[in-house]
Design a protein around this motif. Sequence first.
Motif, PDB file in Angstrom:
ATOM      1  N   ALA A 142      14.955 -58.526  -8.949  1.00  0.00           N
ATOM      2  CA  ALA A 142      14.531 -57.383  -9.761  1.00  0.00           C
ATOM      3  C   ALA A 142      14.288 -57.749 -11.217  1.00  0.00           C
ATOM      4  CB  ALA A 142      15.572 -56.271  -9.685  1.00  0.00           C
ATOM      5  N   GLY A 143      14.872 -58.869 -11.671  1.00  0.00           N
ATOM      6  CA  GLY A 143      14.705 -59.245 -13.068  1.00  0.00           C
ATOM      7  C   GLY A 143      15.659 -58.545 -14.005  1.00  0.00           C
ATOM      8  N   GLY A 144      16.563 -57.754 -13.470  1.00  0.00           N
ATOM      9  CA  GLY A 144      17.504 -56.981 -14.258  1.00  0.00           C
ATOM     10  C   GLY A 144      17.963 -55.806 -13.435  1.00  0.00           C
ATOM     11  N   GLY A 145      18.544 -54.814 -14.084  1.00  0.00           N
ATOM     12  CA  GLY A 145      19.025 -53.637 -13.383  1.00  0.00           C
ATOM     13  C   GLY A 145      18.355 -52.386 -13.879  1.00  0.00           C
ATOM     14  N   ALA A 146      19.173 -51.431 -14.328  1.00  0.00           N
ATOM     15  CA  ALA A 146      18.650 -50.134 -14.744  1.00  0.00           C
ATOM     16  C   ALA A 146      17.672 -50.249 -15.904  1.00  0.00           C
ATOM     17  CB  ALA A 146      19.814 -49.219 -15.127  1.00  0.00           C
ATOM     18  N   VAL A 147      17.956 -51.145 -16.839  1.00  0.00           N
ATOM     19  CA  VAL A 147      17.080 -51.262 -18.014  1.00  0.00           C
ATOM     20  C   VAL A 147      15.705 -51.790 -17.619  1.00  0.00           C
ATOM     21  CG1 VAL A 147      16.775 -52.482 -20.207  1.00  0.00           C
ATOM     22  CG2 VAL A 147      18.967 -51.414 -19.665  1.00  0.00           C
ATOM     23  N   MET A 148      15.662 -52.754 -16.712  1.00  0.00           N
ATOM     24  CA  MET A 148      14.367 -53.222 -16.224  1.00  0.00           C
ATOM     25  C   MET A 148      13.665 -52.123 -15.432  1.00  0.00           C
ATOM     26  SD  MET A 148      12.088 -55.606 -16.021  1.00  0.00           S
ATOM     27  CE  MET A 148      12.808 -57.219 -16.405  1.00  0.00           C
ATOM     28  N   ASP A 149      14.426 -51.402 -14.638  1.00  0.00           N
ATOM     29  CA  ASP A 149      13.872 -50.392 -13.737  1.00  0.00           C
ATOM     30  C   ASP A 149      13.284 -49.211 -14.502  1.00  0.00           C
ATOM     31  OD1 ASP A 149      13.301 -49.294 -11.229  1.00  0.00           O
ATOM     32  OD2 ASP A 149      15.251 -48.327 -11.040  1.00  0.00           O
ATOM     33  N   HIS A 150      13.977 -48.760 -15.564  1.00  0.00           N
ATOM     34  CA  HIS A 150      13.627 -47.484 -16.166  1.00  0.00           C
ATOM     35  C   HIS A 150      13.125 -47.545 -17.599  1.00  0.00           C
ATOM     36  CE1 HIS A 150      16.050 -44.890 -13.093  1.00  0.00           C
ATOM     37  NE2 HIS A 150      14.898 -45.336 -12.631  1.00  0.00           N
ATOM     38  N   THR A 151      13.063 -48.733 -18.182  1.00  0.00           N
ATOM     39  CA  THR A 151      12.523 -48.835 -19.541  1.00  0.00           C
ATOM     40  C   THR A 151      10.999 -48.838 -19.542  1.00  0.00           C
ATOM     41  OG1 THR A 151      14.446 -49.998 -20.408  1.00  0.00           O
ATOM     42  CG2 THR A 151      12.376 -50.336 -21.573  1.00  0.00           C
ATOM     43  N   VAL A 152      10.401 -49.515 -18.580  1.00  0.00           N
ATOM     44  CA  VAL A 152       8.958 -49.759 -18.649  1.00  0.00           C
ATOM     45  C   VAL A 152       8.150 -48.472 -18.611  1.00  0.00           C
ATOM     46  CG1 VAL A 152       9.014 -52.135 -17.839  1.00  0.00           C
ATOM     47  CG2 VAL A 152       8.959 -50.265 -16.165  1.00  0.00           C
ATOM     48  N   HIS A 153       8.597 -47.466 -17.857  1.00  0.00           N
ATOM     49  CA  HIS A 153       7.851 -46.205 -17.804  1.00  0.00           C
ATOM     50  C   HIS A 153       7.758 -45.565 -19.185  1.00  0.00           C
ATOM     51  CE1 HIS A 153       7.090 -45.729 -13.551  1.00  0.00           C
ATOM     52  NE2 HIS A 153       8.350 -45.973 -13.260  1.00  0.00           N
ATOM     53  N   VAL A 154       8.900 -45.481 -19.863  1.00  0.00           N
ATOM     54  CA  VAL A 154       8.928 -44.816 -21.167  1.00  0.00           C
ATOM     55  C   VAL A 154       8.225 -45.664 -22.218  1.00  0.00           C
ATOM     56  CG1 VAL A 154      10.418 -43.931 -23.002  1.00  0.00           C
ATOM     57  CG2 VAL A 154      10.988 -43.499 -20.594  1.00  0.00           C
ATOM     58  N   ALA A 155       8.403 -46.978 -22.162  1.00  0.00           N
ATOM     59  CA  ALA A 155       7.695 -47.851 -23.101  1.00  0.00           C
ATOM     60  C   ALA A 155       6.190 -47.644 -22.982  1.00  0.00           C
ATOM     61  CB  ALA A 155       8.060 -49.310 -22.840  1.00  0.00           C
ATOM     62  N   ASP A 156       5.697 -47.547 -21.753  1.00  0.00           N
ATOM     63  CA  ASP A 156       4.261 -47.336 -21.575  1.00  0.00           C
ATOM     64  C   ASP A 156       3.837 -45.963 -22.083  1.00  0.00           C
ATOM     65  OD1 ASP A 156       1.635 -48.226 -20.347  1.00  0.00           O
ATOM     66  OD2 ASP A 156       1.953 -46.325 -19.304  1.00  0.00           O
TER      67      ASP A 156
END
Length: 336
Positions: free
Chosen positions: A169-183
């Motif tokens: 996964a490359g990480g956990g919750a931060v990898m999973d849920h950061t990218v949506h908001v960053a975009d």
Amino acid sequence: MESLRVGILSFAHEGHAASYAACLKDIPGVALAAVWDDDAARGQRYAERFAAPFYADYRELLARDDIAAVVVTAENARHHDLVLAAAAAGKHILCEKPLATTRADGLAMVAACRAHNVKLQIAFPMRFSPPAIALREAVRGGAVGTPLMVMATNPGRMPAGWFSDPALAGGGAVMDHTVHVADLLRWIFDREITSVYAEIATRIHPGLPTDDVGLLLLGLDGGISASLDASWARAKTWPIWGGLTMDVIGENGVLSLNAFNQNVQFFDDRNGRYGLVPYSAGGDPPLVQAFIDAIRQDTAPPVTGEDGLRALEVALCAYESARRHEPVVCPDDLPG
């Protein structure tokens, strides 16, 4: 209309992969023509469900001249190899988020698609969510004047299986849920995220090999600041599917987004149940339609590989910031 044939590479990301497959089946003139999965039982199950042939070797699927595009919904770390193979085979690509698990992989994927002249779209369905579109239009229309700060949340439940395996996964919750908001932040404000400070830990699921809570402070061009709770902290009894919210504080007021709150209340006295039933189809159907339109019209996809790379960089900077316990400056260079 001549049928546009699309293949799916892996159902590892089962929820999204099944949704995209259903969306493809609903588009006139589009055929879900093939399925590959390294988990043969899973792949054959979904191939039967969507009435498409199953391939045990993705290279055989990519060798088919009649397939114009593929959807990559494998584990995050496996996006890189599949996208490079698909690009070399001349297939347009819709790739699940995050783009990759390292910046080097992401850069290589963007470069390969450019070199082979194929389209690379990243699966950010929130860009196609009616509430998010309305927020963007209100912000850009000056509804709150000059934007000053943003408070965002994107909590979820910990997914089963490989999502908590940092190697896949490359990480956990931060990898999973950061990218949506960053975009979303980049898209709404048309500004780059320039710095990240993050506190990341494992607090909710003892013994988990990766993170399940994270709080990020983001700096954007022009002085806007944003906070983000990106955690696997949503209760099992949470009444709606997603938890993405965003408050935009401006000089003249506040705009509030609750992206998954388009629901009607459902009371079931016979079975003693209460729930919320969504009345919005969400972002997946227009996301997939936009990918097909970009192929048919030979236009750039609305969410590019570069967009995926920028969002990935924010998540990677968050992990680096948490490791160093200090703010991290985001990369400002992208391939030309």
